[in-house]
Design a protein around this motif. Structure first.
Motif, PDB file in Angstrom:
ATOM      1  N   ARG A 156       0.821  -1.211   0.000  1.00 49.53           N
ATOM      2  CA  ARG A 156       0.000   0.000   0.000  1.00 49.53           C
ATOM      3  C   ARG A 156       0.855   1.262   0.000  1.00 49.53           C
ATOM      4  NH1 ARG A 156      -4.246   2.414   4.292  1.00 49.53           N
ATOM      5  NH2 ARG A 156      -5.659   3.409   2.798  1.00 49.53           N
ATOM      6  N   ARG A 157       1.957   1.272   0.732  1.00 44.65           N
ATOM      7  CA  ARG A 157       2.798   2.479   0.755  1.00 44.65           C
ATOM      8  C   ARG A 157       3.360   2.776  -0.630  1.00 44.65           C
ATOM      9  NH1 ARG A 157       8.826   1.446   3.246  1.00 44.65           N
ATOM     10  NH2 ARG A 157       8.729   3.714   3.249  1.00 44.65           N
ATOM     11  N   VAL A 158       3.703   1.724  -1.384  1.00 43.79           N
ATOM     12  CA  VAL A 158       4.187   1.918  -2.750  1.00 43.79           C
ATOM     13  C   VAL A 158       3.064   2.430  -3.642  1.00 43.79           C
ATOM     14  CG1 VAL A 158       5.052   0.745  -4.812  1.00 43.79           C
ATOM     15  CG2 VAL A 158       6.047   0.236  -2.578  1.00 43.79           C
ATOM     16  N   ALA A 159       1.882   1.830  -3.513  1.00 45.48           N
ATOM     17  CA  ALA A 159       0.746   2.245  -4.337  1.00 45.48           C
ATOM     18  C   ALA A 159       0.375   3.702  -4.077  1.00 45.48           C
ATOM     19  CB  ALA A 159      -0.447   1.338  -4.072  1.00 45.48           C
ATOM     20  N   ILE A 160       0.404   4.118  -2.822  1.00 41.20           N
ATOM     21  CA  ILE A 160       0.069   5.504  -2.491  1.00 41.20           C
ATOM     22  C   ILE A 160       1.116   6.451  -3.058  1.00 41.20           C
ATOM     23  CG2 ILE A 160      -0.110   7.142  -0.566  1.00 41.20           C
ATOM     24  CD1 ILE A 160      -1.449   4.791   1.004  1.00 41.20           C
ATOM     25  N   ALA A 161       2.384   6.074  -2.986  1.00 47.77           N
ATOM     26  CA  ALA A 161       3.432   6.908  -3.592  1.00 47.77           C
ATOM     27  C   ALA A 161       3.222   7.021  -5.102  1.00 47.77           C
ATOM     28  CB  ALA A 161       4.802   6.322  -3.288  1.00 47.77           C
ATOM     29  N   LEU A 162       2.870   5.925  -5.745  1.00 50.16           N
ATOM     30  CA  LEU A 162       2.578   5.972  -7.177  1.00 50.16           C
ATOM     31  C   LEU A 162       1.425   6.930  -7.462  1.00 50.16           C
ATOM     32  CD1 LEU A 162       2.876   2.162  -8.003  1.00 50.16           C
ATOM     33  CD2 LEU A 162       4.328   3.962  -8.953  1.00 50.16           C
ATOM     34  N   GLN A 163       0.393   6.879  -6.623  1.00 54.33           N
ATOM     35  CA  GLN A 163      -0.747   7.788  -6.777  1.00 54.33           C
ATOM     36  C   GLN A 163      -0.301   9.237  -6.617  1.00 54.33           C
ATOM     37  OE1 GLN A 163      -4.241   7.111  -7.084  1.00 54.33           O
ATOM     38  NE2 GLN A 163      -3.910   4.927  -7.386  1.00 54.33           N
ATOM     39  N   TYR A 177       2.630  10.512  -7.016  1.00 59.69           N
ATOM     40  CA  TYR A 177       3.516  10.897  -8.102  1.00 59.69           C
ATOM     41  C   TYR A 177       2.787  10.960  -9.447  1.00 59.69           C
ATOM     42  CZ  TYR A 177       7.869  10.546  -5.393  1.00 59.69           C
ATOM     43  OH  TYR A 177       8.888  10.747  -4.495  1.00 59.69           O
ATOM     44  N   GLY A 178       1.565  10.477  -9.487  1.00 53.76           N
ATOM     45  CA  GLY A 178       0.812  10.487 -10.733  1.00 53.76           C
ATOM     46  C   GLY A 178       1.308   9.473 -11.739  1.00 53.76           C
ATOM     47  N   VAL A 179       1.837   8.354 -11.251  1.00 56.59           N
ATOM     48  CA  VAL A 179       2.376   7.307 -12.126  1.00 56.59           C
ATOM     49  C   VAL A 179       1.307   6.240 -12.359  1.00 56.59           C
ATOM     50  CG1 VAL A 179       4.133   5.520 -12.391  1.00 56.59           C
ATOM     51  CG2 VAL A 179       4.715   7.701 -11.296  1.00 56.59           C
ATOM     52  N   ALA A 180       0.978   6.007 -13.605  1.00 60.31           N
ATOM     53  CA  ALA A 180      -0.022   4.987 -13.947  1.00 60.31           C
ATOM     54  C   ALA A 180       0.593   3.593 -13.825  1.00 60.31           C
ATOM     55  CB  ALA A 180      -0.531   5.207 -15.358  1.00 60.31           C
ATOM     56  N   TYR A 181      -0.204   2.647 -13.365  1.00 63.32           N
ATOM     57  CA  TYR A 181       0.282   1.273 -13.228  1.00 63.32           C
ATOM     58  C   TYR A 181      -0.892   0.305 -13.267  1.00 63.32           C
ATOM     59  CZ  TYR A 181      -1.354   1.579  -8.380  1.00 63.32           C
ATOM     60  OH  TYR A 181      -2.132   1.733  -7.254  1.00 63.32           O
ATOM     61  N   GLU A 182      -0.574  -0.928 -13.610  1.00 56.87           N
ATOM     62  CA  GLU A 182      -1.540  -2.028 -13.520  1.00 56.87           C
ATOM     63  C   GLU A 182      -1.359  -2.706 -12.174  1.00 56.87           C
ATOM     64  OE1 GLU A 182      -2.019  -6.538 -15.319  1.00 56.87           O
ATOM     65  OE2 GLU A 182      -1.081  -4.997 -16.591  1.00 56.87           O
ATOM     66  N   HIS A 183      -2.452  -3.056 -11.540  1.00 57.27           N
ATOM     67  CA  HIS A 183      -2.360  -3.719 -10.239  1.00 57.27           C
ATOM     68  C   HIS A 183      -2.771  -5.175 -10.364  1.00 57.27           C
ATOM     69  CE1 HIS A 183      -4.028  -4.437  -5.964  1.00 57.27           C
ATOM     70  NE2 HIS A 183      -2.723  -4.645  -5.981  1.00 57.27           N
ATOM     71  N   ARG A 184      -1.896  -6.055  -9.903  1.00 59.69           N
ATOM     72  CA  ARG A 184      -2.221  -7.479  -9.841  1.00 59.69           C
ATOM     73  C   ARG A 184      -2.290  -7.868  -8.363  1.00 59.69           C
ATOM     74  NH1 ARG A 184       1.562 -10.013 -14.744  1.00 59.69           N
ATOM     75  NH2 ARG A 184       0.637  -8.713 -16.406  1.00 59.69           N
ATOM     76  N   ALA A 185      -3.480  -8.062  -7.875  1.00 58.51           N
ATOM     77  CA  ALA A 185      -3.701  -8.354  -6.450  1.00 58.51           C
ATOM     78  C   ALA A 185      -3.436  -9.826  -6.182  1.00 58.51           C
ATOM     79  CB  ALA A 185      -5.117  -7.970  -6.060  1.00 58.51           C
TER      80      ALA A 185
END
Length: 211
Positions: A13-20, A22-30
Motif C-alpha cells: 500500500r505504501r508503494v501504491a500511495i506513492a505511485l498515486q 507521483y501520478g504514475v499509472a500502473y496495472e495492479h495485480r492483487a
C-alpha cells in the motif's frame, strides 16, 4: 508498469500511495503470497510483495528499494522525502521503525493464521516491540505541530505510518488504542482522509496457502 500484491499489505500500500501521489499509472495485480506464490515467483524468487515490474521488464523488489527508484525518477523537487541532511535521516528512521512494526504485526498474523499456533514467548516479544515502537512514534509525532511529520507536505514517513496503523487496527484490533496513542490516531485519520489512501485500500484478509 505492474504492481504485484494485495493492498492490505502495508508495504504494497505504501508503494501504491506513492505511485498515486507521483501520478504514475500502473496495472495492479492483487496476487497473494500464498494463493499466487508460483505466479509471483516468475518475477520475484522470494515470492514476496511488493514487486514492481517496470515498462522495460526490469523487476524491483522491497518497498524501500522501489520508493528509492520512484524518488529518483521524480527528482529532488518532487521526491516524497528530503534530499539529504538531518530531516532525511530522521524520516528514514521513522520509516524504519514503522516498517519494523509492520514486520512484527505480520509475524503475529503468520503465527496465528498460518502456523496455527501462538507461542507465548514469541507473541509477548512481538507485542512488546509493537508497543515500544508505537510509543516512540507517538512521542515524535506529538512533538511536531505541522499537518504532516515534517511540515506542510506529506512524505514517506507519513505514508508508511498511516499504512501500518491501518493494518495493525485490522489485523490486531487490541494492539492499537487511540486513547493510548492519540497523536498517531489523529495522524492515521488524516492519512485515510486523503483520496490517494482511499484509492488503494483493501480489507485485511489472509489467503490460505495452496494445498
Amino acid at each position: 508498469m505492474i504492481l504485484i500484491g494485495h493492498y492490505d499489505s502495508p508495504f504494497v500500500r505504501r508503494v501504491a500511495i506513492a505511485l498515486q501521489l507521483y501520478g504514475v499509472a500502473y496495472e495492479h495485480r492483487a496476487w497473494s503470497v500464498f494463493a499466487q506464490a508460483d505466479e509471483i515467483a516468475v518475477y520475484n524468487p522470494l515470492k514476496r510483495v511488493p514487486t514492481l515490474i517496470l515498462d522495460d521488464g526490469e523487476v524491483l523488489i522491497e518497498s524501500a528499494a522501489i520508493l528509492d527508484w520512484l524518488d529518483e525518477v521524480a527528482g529532488p523537487g518532487r521526491a516524497l522525502i528530503a534530499e539529504g541532511g538531518v530531516e532525511r535521516r530522521h524520516a528514514l528512521k521513522v520509516c524504519a521503525l514503522a516498517s519494523g512494526l509492520a514486520d512484527k504485526a505480520v509475524s503475529l498474523v503468520y503465527e496465528r493464521a498460518v502456523h496455527a499456533r501462538e507461542t507465548p514467548l514469541w507473541v509477548q516479544r512481538c507485542r512488546s516491540q509493537i508497543g515500544g515502537v508505537l510509543t516512540a512514534l507517538e512521542t515524535d509525532r506529538a512533538s511536531r505541530a505541522g499537518p504532516w511529520w515534517y511540515g506542510p507536505m506529506i512524505n514517506h514517513a507519513d505514508i508508511i505510518v498511516g499504512c501500518v496503523l491501518r493494518f495493525l487496527r485490522e489485523a490486531h484490533p487490541d494492539a492499537f488504542l487511540a486513547t493510548e496513542w492519540p497523536a498517531l490516531a489523529a495522524h492515521a485519520q488524516a492519512c485515510e482522509a486523503l483520496p490517494e489512501f482511499a484509492a488503494v485500500v483493501m480489507p485485511f484478509f489472509v489467503a490460505p496457502p495452496k494445498a
